[in-house]
Motif scaffolding. Structure first.
Motif, PDB file in Angstrom:
ATOM      1  N   ARG A  79     -13.196   1.378   5.140  1.00  0.00           N
ATOM      2  CA  ARG A  79     -13.469   1.161   6.561  1.00  0.00           C
ATOM      3  C   ARG A  79     -12.236   1.395   7.426  1.00  0.00           C
ATOM      4  O   ARG A  79     -12.339   1.420   8.665  1.00  0.00           O
ATOM      5  N   TYR A  80     -11.071   1.581   6.791  1.00  0.00           N
ATOM      6  CA  TYR A  80      -9.821   1.641   7.554  1.00  0.00           C
ATOM      7  C   TYR A  80      -8.968   2.797   7.069  1.00  0.00           C
ATOM      8  O   TYR A  80      -9.103   3.284   5.944  1.00  0.00           O
ATOM      9  N   ALA A  81      -8.062   3.217   7.945  1.00  0.00           N
ATOM     10  CA  ALA A  81      -7.104   4.260   7.590  1.00  0.00           C
ATOM     11  C   ALA A  81      -5.928   4.168   8.549  1.00  0.00           C
ATOM     12  O   ALA A  81      -6.069   3.688   9.682  1.00  0.00           O
ATOM     13  N   LEU A  82      -4.755   4.620   8.102  1.00  0.00           N
ATOM     14  CA  LEU A  82      -3.619   4.707   9.007  1.00  0.00           C
ATOM     15  C   LEU A  82      -3.923   5.709  10.105  1.00  0.00           C
ATOM     16  O   LEU A  82      -4.569   6.736   9.862  1.00  0.00           O
ATOM     17  N   GLU A  83      -3.461   5.398  11.299  1.00  0.00           N
ATOM     18  CA  GLU A  83      -3.583   6.379  12.367  1.00  0.00           C
ATOM     19  C   GLU A  83      -2.783   7.631  12.004  1.00  0.00           C
ATOM     20  O   GLU A  83      -1.702   7.534  11.434  1.00  0.00           O
ATOM     21  N   PRO A  84      -3.285   8.820  12.326  1.00  0.00           N
ATOM     22  CA  PRO A  84      -2.589  10.052  11.933  1.00  0.00           C
ATOM     23  C   PRO A  84      -1.204  10.145  12.548  1.00  0.00           C
ATOM     24  O   PRO A  84      -0.874   9.445  13.508  1.00  0.00           O
ATOM     25  N   LYS A  85      -0.402  11.028  11.983  1.00  0.00           N
ATOM     26  CA  LYS A  85       0.947  11.252  12.498  1.00  0.00           C
ATOM     27  C   LYS A  85       0.891  11.545  14.002  1.00  0.00           C
ATOM     28  O   LYS A  85       0.074  12.341  14.457  1.00  0.00           O
ATOM     29  N   GLY A  86       1.731  10.862  14.742  1.00  0.00           N
ATOM     30  CA  GLY A  86       1.776  11.034  16.184  1.00  0.00           C
ATOM     31  C   GLY A  86       0.889  10.093  16.966  1.00  0.00           C
ATOM     32  O   GLY A  86       0.940  10.076  18.195  1.00  0.00           O
ATOM     33  N   GLU A  87       0.065   9.274  16.273  1.00  0.00           N
ATOM     34  CA  GLU A  87      -0.911   8.424  16.964  1.00  0.00           C
ATOM     35  C   GLU A  87      -0.687   6.933  16.714  1.00  0.00           C
ATOM     36  O   GLU A  87      -1.601   6.134  16.859  1.00  0.00           O
ATOM     37  N   TYR A  88       0.520   6.536  16.341  1.00  0.00           N
ATOM     38  CA  TYR A  88       0.795   5.127  16.043  1.00  0.00           C
ATOM     39  C   TYR A  88       0.381   4.215  17.184  1.00  0.00           C
ATOM     40  O   TYR A  88      -0.231   3.156  16.967  1.00  0.00           O
ATOM     41  N   PHE A  89       0.692   4.587  18.421  1.00  0.00           N
ATOM     42  CA  PHE A  89       0.426   3.709  19.554  1.00  0.00           C
ATOM     43  C   PHE A  89      -1.052   3.652  19.943  1.00  0.00           C
ATOM     44  O   PHE A  89      -1.424   2.866  20.816  1.00  0.00           O
ATOM     45  N   ASP A  90      -1.906   4.447  19.261  1.00  0.00           N
ATOM     46  CA  ASP A  90      -3.344   4.261  19.454  1.00  0.00           C
ATOM     47  C   ASP A  90      -3.784   2.868  19.014  1.00  0.00           C
ATOM     48  O   ASP A  90      -4.820   2.369  19.470  1.00  0.00           O
ATOM     49  N   ASN A  91      -3.010   2.258  18.115  1.00  0.00           N
ATOM     50  CA  ASN A  91      -3.329   0.898  17.686  1.00  0.00           C
ATOM     51  C   ASN A  91      -3.241  -0.109  18.827  1.00  0.00           C
ATOM     52  O   ASN A  91      -3.812  -1.205  18.729  1.00  0.00           O
ATOM     53  N   PHE A  92      -2.541   0.253  19.901  1.00  0.00           N
ATOM     54  CA  PHE A  92      -2.303  -0.676  21.014  1.00  0.00           C
ATOM     55  C   PHE A  92      -2.713  -0.068  22.357  1.00  0.00           C
ATOM     56  O   PHE A  92      -2.393  -0.580  23.404  1.00  0.00           O
ATOM     57  N   HIS A  93      -3.441   1.024  22.289  1.00  0.00           N
ATOM     58  CA  HIS A  93      -3.923   1.750  23.459  1.00  0.00           C
ATOM     59  C   HIS A  93      -4.987   0.927  24.181  1.00  0.00           C
ATOM     60  O   HIS A  93      -5.624   0.036  23.598  1.00  0.00           O
ATOM     61  N   TRP A  94      -5.189   1.215  25.465  1.00  0.00           N
ATOM     62  CA  TRP A  94      -6.252   0.514  26.193  1.00  0.00           C
ATOM     63  C   TRP A  94      -7.639   0.870  25.667  1.00  0.00           C
ATOM     64  O   TRP A  94      -8.610   0.176  25.953  1.00  0.00           O
ATOM     65  N   ASP A  95      -7.735   1.926  24.868  1.00  0.00           N
ATOM     66  CA  ASP A  95      -8.983   2.255  24.178  1.00  0.00           C
ATOM     67  C   ASP A  95      -8.831   2.072  22.669  1.00  0.00           C
ATOM     68  O   ASP A  95      -9.470   2.785  21.878  1.00  0.00           O
ATOM     69  N   ASN A  96      -7.997   1.110  22.230  1.00  0.00           N
ATOM     70  CA  ASN A  96      -7.748   0.984  20.784  1.00  0.00           C
ATOM     71  C   ASN A  96      -8.993   0.585  20.000  1.00  0.00           C
ATOM     72  O   ASN A  96      -9.097   0.873  18.804  1.00  0.00           O
ATOM     73  N   SER A  97      -9.960  -0.030  20.658  1.00  0.00           N
ATOM     74  CA  SER A  97     -11.174  -0.418  19.933  1.00  0.00           C
ATOM     75  C   SER A  97     -11.931   0.801  19.411  1.00  0.00           C
ATOM     76  O   SER A  97     -12.651   0.709  18.411  1.00  0.00           O
ATOM     77  N   THR A  98     -11.772   1.937  20.061  1.00  0.00           N
ATOM     78  CA  THR A  98     -12.436   3.161  19.599  1.00  0.00           C
ATOM     79  C   THR A  98     -11.457   4.152  18.972  1.00  0.00           C
ATOM     80  O   THR A  98     -11.841   4.924  18.093  1.00  0.00           O
ATOM     81  N   LEU A  99     -10.188   4.127  19.384  1.00  0.00           N
ATOM     82  CA  LEU A  99      -9.225   5.096  18.879  1.00  0.00           C
ATOM     83  C   LEU A  99      -8.637   4.710  17.523  1.00  0.00           C
ATOM     84  O   LEU A  99      -8.343   5.571  16.703  1.00  0.00           O
TER      85      LEU A  99
END
Length: 514
Positions: free
Chosen positions: A251-271
């Motif tokens: 159900r989970y995976a590391l965010e791809p290279k270059g997308e670390y801050f998607d974990n804390f993005h204002w759309d992190n629930s979908t990103l």
């Protein structure tokens, strides 16, 4: 910046009766009812929502979060003229000079114990409703974990106990066993679905892994709380088993290279594919206070405007490779609109349109690594932006507030293998750390040891509330650091029981050294 701590009167004085001495109360205010709440569906949902709401108490910059971060090597709160002195509040945390009357020691105790009691009420009312009871018991373990970690003993009142009776007190070892029992029930009865905004099986397995990883610390002789700790293979195997259950769920995976801050993005629930347990926020109706995380650090003249408070330490900032994306980067839309970068902010700062910013005196707003905890200029210190401000909703973005994240699962498994657990799935401690490092855009390591594991946990999880806990486990928490030149006393690995709690519950005994 003067910040007052407001403890909800009804919770402290009528809800838990664990915390402080409530004087001058009329009988009509003090609720001595021992009857359990009704178990109808609507009331159970209301009780559960009250427990979830208590999670929000950890999202401000004070109390529990302050205890988890300020005593570590990744955060400090310097005084700037008359700003942020707060009677030496932040200095005492960073320099390990707190006592039983320190405001954040008291506030954190109140908030966390309120969470345990509310969860206990919900679990008791749930009866045969296994889903509600499982959620409540997971949430109780969550709050109890932080009490065990921070204070080393847990006052506990059953939901139907008389308020005339003093709560019994669990030792650290007893509370650890109690949490494990709660989580075993939760794992068996929570849904195995991707729903990070509510208690779920993966979140329970994450917390179980975290407890077993720290079990050597939590079962240590209270007379020597700083160790040395004995990490058993059996405990490390439990860490690995619970981590593997999450990994193998797919159900989970590391965010791809270059997308670390998607974990804390204002759309992190979908990103983000890393979120395991969060406070779910909706745009325009956020309950988890993620804006606090950037405003407590940003300068007054930045956009969004901040409170010009907390910084990281120069040594911590310098532990990152220049190519490591976690160190900082421009974010599409946010940087274009606000001039703000994510991560660590050092050097000249910019506003909308790339305009160079100035401080309040008109000098270039240039953040410097050097600062003095007692007296700093308003631009001293490297700032941190981890949660990304939504340019269209600076005060009410939709960033989910993150408690548990998949990257930590990989790091816990790596550490458990390093400490003697049986490796699974062909993984080694080194391969797991390098999986993370290469995904974050930095070079692979040739070997891994205690220092490398602690450093990697810091680089991945900075300002997420784990650093103090990690430093204790790795034996570095008491060491000198910037603006704390001396070795701390061994008893500082736990905080004191608030004096007000000791005064009202004779079953509590002050921790050794205080």
């Amino acid at each position: 910046m003067n910040i007052s701590i407001k403890i909800p009167f009804a919770i402290v004085c009528t809800g838990t009766m664990l915390v402080i001495g409530c004087t001058n109360l009329e009988d009509k205010v003090l609720d001595r009812s021992t009857s359990l709440p009704s178990a109808d569906a609507g009331n159970l949902e209301s009780l559960l929502n009250g427990v979830y709401a208590q999670l929000n108490s950890i999202t401000d910059q004070a109390n529990a979060y302050a205890l988890l971060e300020h005593p570590s090597d990744e955060m400090m709160g310097p005084t700037r003229g008359t700003d942020w002195d707060d009677f030496g509040r932040w200095r005492r945390l960073h320099q390990h000079t707190w006592d039983a009357t320190t405001v954040d020691v008291i506030g954190s105790w109140n908030q966390l114990n309120s969470g345990v009691f509310r969860a206990t009420q919900a679990a008791a009312a749930a009866g045969s409703n296994t889903n509600v009871q499982a959620q409540a018991r997971f949430l109780r373990a969550f709050f109890m974990y932080h009490i065990v970690d921070l204070y080393g003993q847990v006052p506990f009142r059953e939901a139907d106990a008389s308020f005339d009776d003093n709560p019994r007190v669990m030792t650290r070892s007893e509370a650890t066993a109690y949490m494990i029992d709660d989580l075993n029930y939760a794992i068996q009865n929570l849904p195995a679905t991707l729903n990070p905004g509510r208690a779920n099986r993966d979140a329970a397995q994450f917390l179980m892994a975290k407890i077993y990883l720290n079990r050597a610390v939590f079962t240590q002789d209270p007379a020597s709380p700083s160790g040395p700790f004995t990490f058993t293979k059996a405990d490390m195997d439990q860490v690995i088993a619970n981590c593997d259950a999450i990994i193998n769920s797919n159900r989970y995976a590391l965010e791809p290279k270059g997308e670390y801050f998607d974990n804390f993005h204002w759309d992190n629930s979908t990103l983000s594919k890393e979120l395991i347990f969060v406070i779910a926020n909706e745009k325009g109706a956020a309950v988890g206070n993620t804006q606090n995380r950037y405003r407590m650090s940003l300068h007054y003249n930045q956009r969004p405007d901040g409170w010009n408070g907390f910084t990281t330490l120069a040594d911590f900032y310098n532990s990152f490779d220049a190519a490591d994306e976690r160190r900082g980067k421009a974010i599409p839309v946010m940087t274009d609109s606000l001039g703000l970068r994510a991560g660590f902010l050092a050097g000249q700062q910019f506003g909308p349109g790339g305009r160079p910013l100035t401080d309040r005196a008109g000098a270039p707003l240039t953040f410097t690594p050097q600062l003095n905890l007692l007296y700093s200029r308003e631009a001293d210190g490297i700032r941190v932006v981890k949660y990304l401000p939504d340019p269209s909703r600076l005060d009410n973005g939709g960033n989910d507030y993150v408690f548990f994240r998949y990257a930590d699962v990989l790091l816990m498994k790596a550490e458990a293998i390093h400490r003697g657990g049986a490796a699974t799935g062909g993984a080694t401690a080194l391969s797991l750390v390098n999986q993370l490092r290469t995904t974050r855009g930095t070079t692979a390591l040739a070997t891994v040891n205690d220092a490398a594991l602690l450093a990697e946990r810091g680089r991945e999880l900075y300002w997420e509330g784990w650093r103090r806990n990690d430093m204790i486990r790795f034996g570095t928490f008491l060491n000198p650091m910037d603006q704390k030149p001396n070795q701390s006393e061994a008893f500082r690995t736990v905080f004191p029981i608030p004096q007000q709690a000791l005064d009202t519950n004779p079953n509590l005994k002050q921790n050794i050294g205080y």
